[in-house]
Scaffold this motif. Structure first.
Motif, short mmCIF file in Angstrom:
data_model
loop_
_atom_site.label_atom_id
_atom_site.label_comp_id
_atom_site.label_asym_id
_atom_site.label_seq_id
_atom_site.Cartn_x
_atom_site.Cartn_y
_atom_site.Cartn_z
N THR A 110 -24.32 -16.76 -53.30
CA THR A 110 -22.93 -17.22 -53.43
C THR A 110 -22.78 -18.21 -54.58
O THR A 110 -21.82 -18.12 -55.36
N LYS A 114 -20.55 -17.53 -57.96
CA LYS A 114 -19.45 -18.45 -58.35
C LYS A 114 -19.60 -18.89 -59.80
O LYS A 114 -18.61 -19.09 -60.50
N TYR A 130 -22.37 -9.16 -43.73
CA TYR A 130 -20.90 -9.33 -43.80
C TYR A 130 -20.35 -10.12 -42.62
O TYR A 130 -19.18 -10.06 -42.31
N ASN A 132 -18.89 -13.30 -40.81
CA ASN A 132 -18.13 -14.45 -41.32
C ASN A 132 -18.91 -15.74 -41.13
O ASN A 132 -18.80 -16.68 -41.92
N CYS A 143 -24.59 -13.84 -44.15
CA CYS A 143 -23.18 -13.86 -44.57
C CYS A 143 -23.03 -13.69 -46.08
O CYS A 143 -21.94 -13.88 -46.62
N ARG A 146 -20.35 -11.32 -47.46
CA ARG A 146 -19.03 -11.80 -47.04
C ARG A 146 -18.55 -12.95 -47.94
O ARG A 146 -17.40 -12.98 -48.36
N ARG A 147 -19.47 -13.89 -48.23
CA ARG A 147 -19.10 -15.04 -49.08
C ARG A 147 -18.80 -14.57 -50.51
O ARG A 147 -17.89 -15.10 -51.16
N ASP A 150 -15.41 -13.21 -50.57
CA ASP A 150 -14.41 -14.29 -50.63
C ASP A 150 -14.10 -14.67 -52.08
O ASP A 150 -12.98 -15.05 -52.41
N HIS A 176 -11.64 -4.42 -44.14
CA HIS A 176 -11.51 -4.94 -45.52
C HIS A 176 -11.69 -3.83 -46.55
O HIS A 176 -11.72 -4.11 -47.75
#
Ligand code: MN
Ligand code: MN
Length: 283
Positions: A110, A114, A130, A132, A143, A146-147, A150, A176
């Motif tokens: 993640t 980013k 995936y 949450n 996760c 999933r992150r 996001d 999703h």
């Protein structure tokens, strides 16, 4: 630098480097078999096992500007590791350099995503990752996809090699409209063709390799082994097909206490395959 030498051929200065290797020895959200924190050191050691010349890419890694910055410090909390990694990588990415991270567990991805801000996220993984949250932690290794969704949206996230689903994460992924490729669906397909199809018109891809995406016969030293996985040759061909578009990558979840050495060697070799083919595609 850590106590072991840096990744082989990774001795260029940061300012001269196009590829920036870093270890993230983080494993405190591990749910089954801990030990991924030892992986960066083992992958570095394994990297010296290989010749510098990649005959298929026709690239000698001695001539590729690679800097190994050593390891990110060890953390207890995933959220501070993710934030620090983003902060550390952002200026490196801004200079056009490609980060290559060695986990540690999958939660590091993640922070890297980013910083890199890719158009497309491709992940090799036995697990959908995936959820949450897992065991109360939204930054758990379980996760990671999933992150990432996001950050760049579920329509840009493509898990490959999946064969383990928790019911709720499966339902979330369906709602999703996540598009994933199960191990059974892809193992007889052309990896480079799939790479091309996923990339489409996008230019900037991030590739994350959770080593458990490959079969435990090839990659036994992982935190959560899952049978019926991918062949490393298939993953290698995917890397070859994607390399020209990859602007950041990681290799995560090697777990040396459970390894016979093959998993670290495979992780190091996949990184070297990426470096050679990426360099070949831009030179
Ligand atoms: Mn994972
Ligand atoms: Mn996994």
């Amino acid at each position: 630098m850590p106590s072991v030498k840096g990744f082989a051929e990774g001795d260029w200065a940061l300012e001269d480097a196009d590829y920036v290797i870093m270890g993230v020895p983080f494993d405190s959200t591990t749910s089954y078999r801990p030990g991924a924190r030892f992986a960066p050191g083992e992958i570095r050691k394994a990297s010296y096992n290989f010749e510098t010349y990649n005959r298929r890419a026709d690239v000698d890694l001695k001539n590729v500007p690679i800097a190994d910055l050593g390891d990110l410090e060890e953390y207890g909390e995933a959220v501070s590791m993710v934030d620090d990694l983003e902060e550390l990588l952002s200026p490196i990415v801004a200079e056009g350099k490609t980060p290559v991270l060695m986990g540690g567990e999958h939660s590091l991805t993640t922070g890297a995503v980013k910083a890199v801000k890719p158009d497309v996220y491709i992940v090799i993984d036995a697990h959908l990752d995936y959820r949450n949250e897992y065991l109360g932690n939204p930054h758990s290794h379980a996760c990671s996809s999933r992150r990432v969704a996001d950050v760049i949206g579920p329509s840009n996230v493509f898990p490959i090699g999946v064969r383990s689903f928790e019911k709720k994460e499966f339902d979330d992924a369906v709602s999703h409209k996540l598009e994933w490729f199960e191990a059974d669906q892809v193992r007889d397909t052309d990896a480079a063709g799939l790479a091309k199809r996923i990339i489409g018109s996008h230019e900037r891809a991030y590739l994350s390799i959770d080593m458990d995406g490959m079969d435990p016969a090839y990659a036994p030293g992982v935190g959560t082994p899952e049978p019926f996985g991918l062949d490393p040759l298939w993953v290698r061909d995917l890397i070859r097909g994607l390399s020209g578009s990859i602007v950041g990558m990681d290799v995560v979840e090697v777990c040396p206490p459970y390894d016979n050495g093959n998993t670290s060697a495979l992780a190091a070799r996949l990184i070297r395959e990426f470096l050679a083919f990426s360099w070949a595609s831009s030179h």
